[in-house]
Design an enzyme around this catalytic site. Structure first.
Site, mmCIF file in Angstrom:
data_model
loop_
_atom_site.group_PDB
_atom_site.id
_atom_site.type_symbol
_atom_site.label_atom_id
_atom_site.label_comp_id
_atom_site.label_asym_id
_atom_site.label_seq_id
_atom_site.Cartn_x
_atom_site.Cartn_y
_atom_site.Cartn_z
ATOM 1 N N LYS A 133 0.842 -1.206 0.000
ATOM 2 C CA LYS A 133 0.000 0.000 0.000
ATOM 3 C C LYS A 133 0.870 1.247 0.000
ATOM 4 C CE LYS A 133 -4.475 -0.911 0.548
ATOM 5 N NZ LYS A 133 -5.800 -0.476 0.841
ATOM 6 N N LYS A 216 -0.150 -12.015 -10.732
ATOM 7 C CA LYS A 216 -0.923 -13.102 -10.151
ATOM 8 C C LYS A 216 -2.400 -12.803 -10.367
ATOM 9 C CE LYS A 216 -2.494 -12.402 -5.541
ATOM 10 N NZ LYS A 216 -3.415 -13.190 -4.768
ATOM 11 N N LYS A 219 -8.562 -10.638 -7.670
ATOM 12 C CA LYS A 219 -9.783 -9.880 -7.957
ATOM 13 C C LYS A 219 -9.507 -8.381 -8.034
ATOM 14 C CE LYS A 219 -11.222 -10.718 -3.216
ATOM 15 N NZ LYS A 219 -10.631 -11.985 -2.845
HETATM 16 P P1 ADP Z 1 -7.340 -12.187 -4.213
HETATM 17 O O1 ADP Z 1 -5.878 -11.909 -4.478
HETATM 18 O O2 ADP Z 1 -8.097 -12.457 -5.460
HETATM 19 O O3 ADP Z 1 -7.967 -11.106 -3.368
HETATM 20 P P2 ADP Z 1 -7.391 -13.684 -1.748
HETATM 21 O O4 ADP Z 1 -6.336 -12.805 -1.170
HETATM 22 O O5 ADP Z 1 -8.788 -13.531 -1.235
HETATM 23 O O6 ADP Z 1 -7.397 -13.518 -3.348
HETATM 24 O O7 ADP Z 1 -6.908 -15.198 -1.588
HETATM 25 C C1 ADP Z 1 -7.683 -16.288 -1.115
HETATM 26 C C2 ADP Z 1 -6.823 -17.546 -1.158
HETATM 27 O O8 ADP Z 1 -6.506 -17.857 -2.520
HETATM 28 C C3 ADP Z 1 -5.467 -17.412 -0.439
HETATM 29 O O9 ADP Z 1 -5.108 -18.652 0.141
HETATM 30 C C4 ADP Z 1 -4.533 -17.049 -1.560
HETATM 31 O O10 ADP Z 1 -3.203 -17.404 -1.260
HETATM 32 C C5 ADP Z 1 -5.098 -17.842 -2.719
HETATM 33 N N1 ADP Z 1 -4.848 -17.174 -4.003
HETATM 34 C C6 ADP Z 1 -5.281 -15.950 -4.380
HETATM 35 N N2 ADP Z 1 -4.902 -15.656 -5.628
HETATM 36 C C7 ADP Z 1 -4.195 -16.728 -6.057
HETATM 37 C C8 ADP Z 1 -3.526 -17.034 -7.272
HETATM 38 N N3 ADP Z 1 -3.514 -16.193 -8.292
HETATM 39 N N4 ADP Z 1 -2.903 -18.226 -7.368
HETATM 40 C C9 ADP Z 1 -2.917 -19.098 -6.341
HETATM 41 N N5 ADP Z 1 -3.529 -18.874 -5.161
HETATM 42 C C10 ADP Z 1 -4.166 -17.706 -5.010
#
Ligand code: ADP
Ligand code: TRP
Length: 356
Positions: A133, A216, A219
């Site tokens: 951030k 990566k 969302k």
């Molecule tokens: P986002 O980055 O979409 O907000 P979250 O932080 O809510 O996703 O992640 C929820 C779970 O999914 C966590 O365990 C995170 O490590 C895994 N995760 C999120 N994005 C990925 C990705 N691109 N590849 C693999 N695992 C992911």
């Protein structure tokens, strides 16, 4: 369905567990967005679901963590409901694991207050979520303390259950590491009370790339392929996926390695013969991007058909979800309260004046 390269046998932890005993594992998901994407699924949700059968698994919705970014009542309520339905539809079985909401077990918040005293301010300043951030230009007076304290609440989530492994995606590794540091610092003072957990991250799917082919899938970056969205939305997400940037016409020989569309085929497409054939034709320049993408869309529909149907059935029966969460909260609280009590006794908060 594809093999994940993350196998039950890989559950390892710092505390030796007799071979005959089930290993305790734990993970959480923050309901900060409206729906799961295939990065979440292959990186975290699928491994977690696969692990529920042979381990003692605790999985929860980290609703209090979501407050760092979601501060609209209706949005939070929807996100919580959606992620619960997504998990159940994708195969989480509340008979095989303990499934609950973080806020239903107050010990998480209580443990957080304790653990904040076993990590330094400087260490917290080095955490990615906070540093990212700052790097994106936010000044410290716009970063809320919930975000800064996020890793302490996460450490509380974990340490209360004494799990040996935490199945998550790569982006959560640092959070598990700081949890170990807090536990270590606590144990150094008081003896071996807390268990140091290991991150459990799939080599193949711990970081699924986004449709932009670079970052990566996340969302917040808008580079996702959803699971439960309307088919038109998913079609559009797949059709907008980056491929081989050097390929101008369908007759140009294309590159398969590292090409996001083929990464997604390898993950999603259960028809391995079709994937091999598409790759061969792509390299030779005898198939166009559109056909490769349409085949991925068809594979997506096949892979998630059952889950999509199950989700609709579950959605129509909110009472069942309520029952599942009530039972999960009771089971989780039994374990969490026991550790909290042990910790309170260890540090001197429970003493001869209030001990029952
Ligand atoms: P986002 O980055 O979409 O907000 P979250 O932080 O809510 O996703 O992640 C929820 C779970 O999914 C966590 O365990 C995170 O490590 C895994 N995760 C999120 N994005 C990925 C990705 N691109 N590849 C693999 N695992 C992911
Ligand atoms: N930070 C995790 C995520 O964004 C969610 C989470 C909260 C978690 N507490 C946890 C994951 C404890 C594993 C263990 O998805």
């Amino acid at each position: 369905m594809v093999e994940q390269g993350l196998h039950k046998a890989e559950v390892t932890g710092s505390t030796p567990v007799p071979a005959t005993m089930k290993k305790r594992i734990l993970s959480g998901i923050t309901p900060s967005g409206s729906a799961l994407h295939i990065g979440n699924y292959f990186g975290a949700v699928k491994p977690q679901i696969d692990l529920q059968y042979d381990n003692e698994a605790f999985y929860f919705v980290a609703d209090l963590h979501a407050l760092t970014t979601v501060q609209e009542r209706g949005v939070l309520e929807n996100n919580i409901k959606n992620v619960i339905l997504d998990y159940l539809a994708l195969g989480l079985d509340p008979e095989k694991c303990v499934f609950f909401r973080q806020s239903d077990v107050p010990a998480h918040s209580q443990m957080m207050v304790v653990l904040g005293n076993y990590v330094t301010f400087a260490h917290m300043q080095r955490m990615h979520a906070f540093k990212d951030k700052l790097q994106k230009g936010a000044v410290t007076d716009t970063i809320n303390m919930g975000l800064f304290n996020y890793p302490i609440l996460m450490a509380a989530d974990i340490l209360l259950y004494k799990p040996v492994a935490i199945p998550v995606g790569e982006d959560q590794r640092q959070h598990v590491e700081i949890t170990r540091d807090m536990a270590e610092s606590f144990n150094k003072k008081y003896g071996d009370i807390l268990v140091l957990p290991e991150p459990m991250i799939s080599k193949e799917t711990g970081r699924v790339v986004g449709t932009d082919g670079e970052r990566k899938m996340s969302k917040s970056l808008g580079n996702v392929i959803g699971i439960f969205e309307d088919e038109e939305v998913i079609h559009k997400q797949i059709m907008s996926c980056f491929t081989d940037p050097n390929r101008i016409k369908a007759t140009d020989p294309g590159r398969v390695d590292g090409n996001p569309i083929f990464i997604f085929h390898d993950l999603l497409n259960d028809d391995k013969a079709e994937v091999s054939e598409l790759k061969e034709r792509y390299v030779k320049g005898t198939v166009g991007d559109v056909e490769v993408k349409e085949r991925l869309f068809a594979a997506h529909k096949r892979t998630f058909k059952d889950a999509r149907e199950r989700r609709n059935t579950l959605k129509a029966d909110e009472e069942m979800t309520r029952r599942i969460l009530r039972k999960g909260a009771e089971e989780a609280a039994t374990v969490a309260n026991q550790t909290l009590r042990e910790v309170y006794e260890t540090i001197g908060i429970i003493n001869s004046l209030n001990k029952k």
